[in-house]
Structures are given as structure tokens and as C-alpha cells.
Design a protein around this motif. Structure first.
Motif, PDB file in Angstrom:
ATOM      1  N   VAL A   1       0.600  -1.488  -0.113  1.00  0.00           N
ATOM      2  CA  VAL A   1      -0.298  -0.062  -0.202  1.00  0.00           C
ATOM      3  C   VAL A   1       0.420   1.476   0.280  1.00  0.00           C
ATOM      4  N   PRO A   2       1.796   1.213   0.582  1.00  0.00           N
ATOM      5  CA  PRO A   2       2.205   2.531   0.884  1.00  0.00           C
ATOM      6  C   PRO A   2       4.378   3.128  -0.181  1.00  0.00           C
ATOM      7  N   LEU A   3       3.988   1.497  -0.860  1.00  0.00           N
ATOM      8  CA  LEU A   3       5.001   1.858  -1.641  1.00  0.00           C
ATOM      9  C   LEU A   3       4.131   1.925  -2.687  1.00  0.00           C
ATOM     10  N   THR A   4       2.952   1.758  -3.635  1.00  0.00           N
ATOM     11  CA  THR A   4       2.261   2.219  -4.657  1.00  0.00           C
ATOM     12  C   THR A   4       1.658   3.580  -4.639  1.00  0.00           C
TER      13      THR A   4
ATOM     14  N   ILE B   1       3.875  -1.511 -13.949  1.00  0.00           N
ATOM     15  CA  ILE B   1       2.507  -2.110 -13.439  1.00  0.00           C
ATOM     16  C   ILE B   1       1.642  -1.053 -13.450  1.00  0.00           C
ATOM     17  N   ILE B   2       2.440   0.337 -12.638  1.00  0.00           N
ATOM     18  CA  ILE B   2       1.628   1.312 -12.316  1.00  0.00           C
ATOM     19  C   ILE B   2       1.946   2.322 -13.576  1.00  0.00           C
ATOM     20  N   LYS B   3       2.107   2.198 -14.825  1.00  0.00           N
ATOM     21  CA  LYS B   3       2.641   2.294 -16.069  1.00  0.00           C
ATOM     22  C   LYS B   3       3.465   4.160 -15.114  1.00  0.00           C
TER      23      LYS B   3
ATOM     24  N   ILE C   1      -2.939  -5.168  -7.816  1.00  0.00           N
ATOM     25  CA  ILE C   1      -2.561  -3.902  -7.927  1.00  0.00           C
ATOM     26  C   ILE C   1      -4.216  -3.400  -9.205  1.00  0.00           C
ATOM     27  N   SER C   2      -3.761  -4.758 -10.220  1.00  0.00           N
ATOM     28  CA  SER C   2      -5.500  -4.372 -11.486  1.00  0.00           C
ATOM     29  C   SER C   2      -6.129  -5.312 -11.321  1.00  0.00           C
ATOM     30  N   THR C   3      -6.713  -5.847 -10.203  1.00  0.00           N
ATOM     31  CA  THR C   3      -7.731  -6.484 -10.591  1.00  0.00           C
ATOM     32  C   THR C   3      -8.562  -5.590  -8.837  1.00  0.00           C
TER      33      THR C   3
END
Length: 300
Positions: A173-176, A239-241, A298-300
Motif C-alpha cells: 500500500v505505501p509502496l504503491t 504495473i502502475i505505468k 493492483i489491477s484486479t
């Protein structure tokens, strides 16, 4: 209906296991200092009480109780981190011996942080080198308290859990958030190893250890091949682009940790841990690859 008891089960890992075992048809009971749901049962994690009767006839007791290490290591917090783990483990051991029909297995939390900082040597349960600092000594004390409990009718498992990647909590969560802000570069040298496990594989591993009646002792819960911090952050950006990620130096991390009320050890220690015993006993990972794991979370 088979029953699972989770002590200290209201946090991130507890909720993962609560959901997993409930979906499998188990009756799940959570021992909590602050019960807030129907299946929660009050305990203070250090004294006997009416909660003891919940252990009768359970398939498994899973102990996750203990103050989070995501804090500053002040003398007060160090004592709370230590005492919360030791007190809960000791009282559960005592409670088990008061049961007429004790749980079949007791799985007690520990941590993959029990092994020393290592950039080169992979640490398995058999050849891992256990170190000597605050975090490692907490883990040693925790396991010692667990092993000191004699439970002739209950099988015992130590869960040396690595960083659990999950949708609703833990490190991801914090890394994202940092990555979305453009701060998702390497942390420190970027060479430090990251031993991790997808939340689904974490729950599956606990289930696997619960159901395999011949297994006892310590198990590392981590993917077969650790990655390094640089690879983790690069994968997260992909993944986050996010096309770029500003790296964080050690001095910057120390400042950030102080402002956030945590310690740099959580990102700078090289955890080079492998799940030799799980693999030897036939456990299969659904998400051994970091990019596929992150994409799923992250994507689902």
C-alpha cells in the motif's frame, strides 16, 4: 463445521486468513482485545478467561498476536513489541493444556527477519544464519517461548513469514502510493534482497501446514526466489505505468522514516530467505513471479 481460532486476527494478516478459511467453510473465531464483529471473542492476550473454551475441538489455533513493528524503536515500543508477543504465546500454551480436546495444530507467528542481513547467501530453515540485533532477538525470544510450551496433543508449527503483498495492507500500500507520486525508485543501494509472498499464497501455505499432519517445526513463508529492491520498484513502476521513479538515499530514508514514525530496517535489510521445507513437502506457489503478483493485486 470445523473451527479455526485466530489469536490477534483483526490486522492485515488476520483478515486474509479470516476471509480464506471462512470461504472454505470453516467456522472462524477471532481472539481480539477489541472485538467488533459477531465472530470476535474478547481476550487481553495475557490472561486466562472465557475465551479458553473456544479452543476446544478446534482444527487449528493460529497466533498472530503482537504489536506491529512498523513504529519507532523507542524503549517503550521495544518493550511492547517484546511483551505482546511473549505474553500471548505463553498464555496460549497454558490454555491449550487446560483443554479436554485441544486444537490439532498450533501455528505461531515468527518472522523471516530472524535471519541475518544477506546479499549473497540464501537462508533456508536448515542452513539459515540467525542474527543478533533487536528484531532478530525478538524473533528468537518469540520462538523460544513457543517451543517452551509442551503440548502433547497439539502439533506445533512456526511461521517465519516474509513480506506479505496484499491489496488492503502491508508493504504494498505505501509502496504503491510512493510510486504513483514519482518516488518509486530504488531505496538505498537497491541491492538488498526482498523476500515476499502474495497474500493468496500466504493463506494457502497456512492451510497446507494445517492440513499436513506430519509437518512440525519452522517454515519460511516466502517465494522460492527472492528479488532485489531495485527489481521490486522497477516492477511496481511497470504495473502502475509510471515512467520514472526518484531513488531514495539512505539519509533521505532515515528522515522519511522518522517523519512517518517507522524504521529504515523495514526497507534496507536484505532478507534473502527461501522456503526450502515448503518446497520439499510439495507446496506449489500460485504467484512466484513479482510482476504477475503485482498485476494481480493492483489491477484486479
Amino acid at each position: 463445521m470445523k473451527k479455526i481460532i485466530i489469536a490477534g486476527g483483526t490486522g492485515f494478516l488476520g483478515e486474509i486468513l479470516d476471509t480464506y478459511f471462512s470461504k472454505k467453510g470453516y467456522l472462524v473465531k477471532i481472539l481480539s482485545r477489541n472485538p467488533s464483529k459477531k465472530h470476535h471473542v474478547f481476550w487481553n492476550a495475557k490472561d486466562l478467561g472465557t475465551w479458553v473454551k473456544e479452543l476446544e475441538g478446534a482444527e487449528a489455533l493460529i497466533n498472530l498476536a503482537g504489536k506491529s513493528v512498523d513504529c519507532r524503536y523507542t524503549d517503550k515500543n521495544k518493550k511492547l513489541i517484546h511483551d505482546s508477543r511473549i505474553d500471548a504465546t505463553k498464555i496460549l500454551g497454558l490454555a491449550l493444556n487446560l483443554c479436554e480436546n485441544s486444537p490439532k495444530v498450533w501455528l505461531n507467528s515468527s518472522t523471516a527477519t530472524i535471519y541475518r542481513h544477506s546479499l549473497d547467501k540464501e537462508m533456508s530453515e536448515k542452513n539459515g544464519e540467525i542474527g543478533n540485533d533487536f528484531s532478530m532477538n525478538i524473533a528468537k525470544s518469540w520462538e523460544k517461548a513457543f517451543n517452551a510450551s509442551t503440548t502433547p496433543n497439539t502439533r506445533k508449527i512456526i511461521l517465519r513469514t516474509s513480506i506479505v503483498m496484499g491489496k488492503k495492507g502491508g508493504a504494498l500500500v505505501p509502496l504503491t502510493k510512493l510510486t504513483k507520486l514519482g518516488l518509486g525508485g530504488k531505496q538505498g543501494s537497491g541491492f538488498q534482497k526482498v523476500s515476499w509472498i502474495h497474500e493468496d499464497d500466504f493463506a494457502k501455505a497456512v492451510d497446507f501446514l494445517t492440513c499436513n499432519n506430519q509437518l512440525t517445526g519452522a517454515f519460511n513463508l516466502s517465494v522460492p526466489k527472492p528479488i532485489d529492491n531495485n527489481t521490486l520498484m522497477k516492477s511496481l513502476r511497470k504495473i502502475i505505468k509510471m515512467p520514472f521513479g526518484i531513488p531514495s538515499s539512505k539519509p533521505l530514508l532515515k528522515l522519511g522514516a522518522k517523519l512517518m514514525g517507522t524504521e529504515t530496517e523495514l526497507v534496507l535489510k536484505s532478507r534473502n530467505v527461501v522456503p526450502q521445507r515448503l518446497l520439499e513437502n510439495g507446496f506449489e506457489f500460485s504467484f512466484p513471479n513479482i510482476e504477475k503478483a503485482l498485476d494481480n493485486l493492483i489491477s484486479t
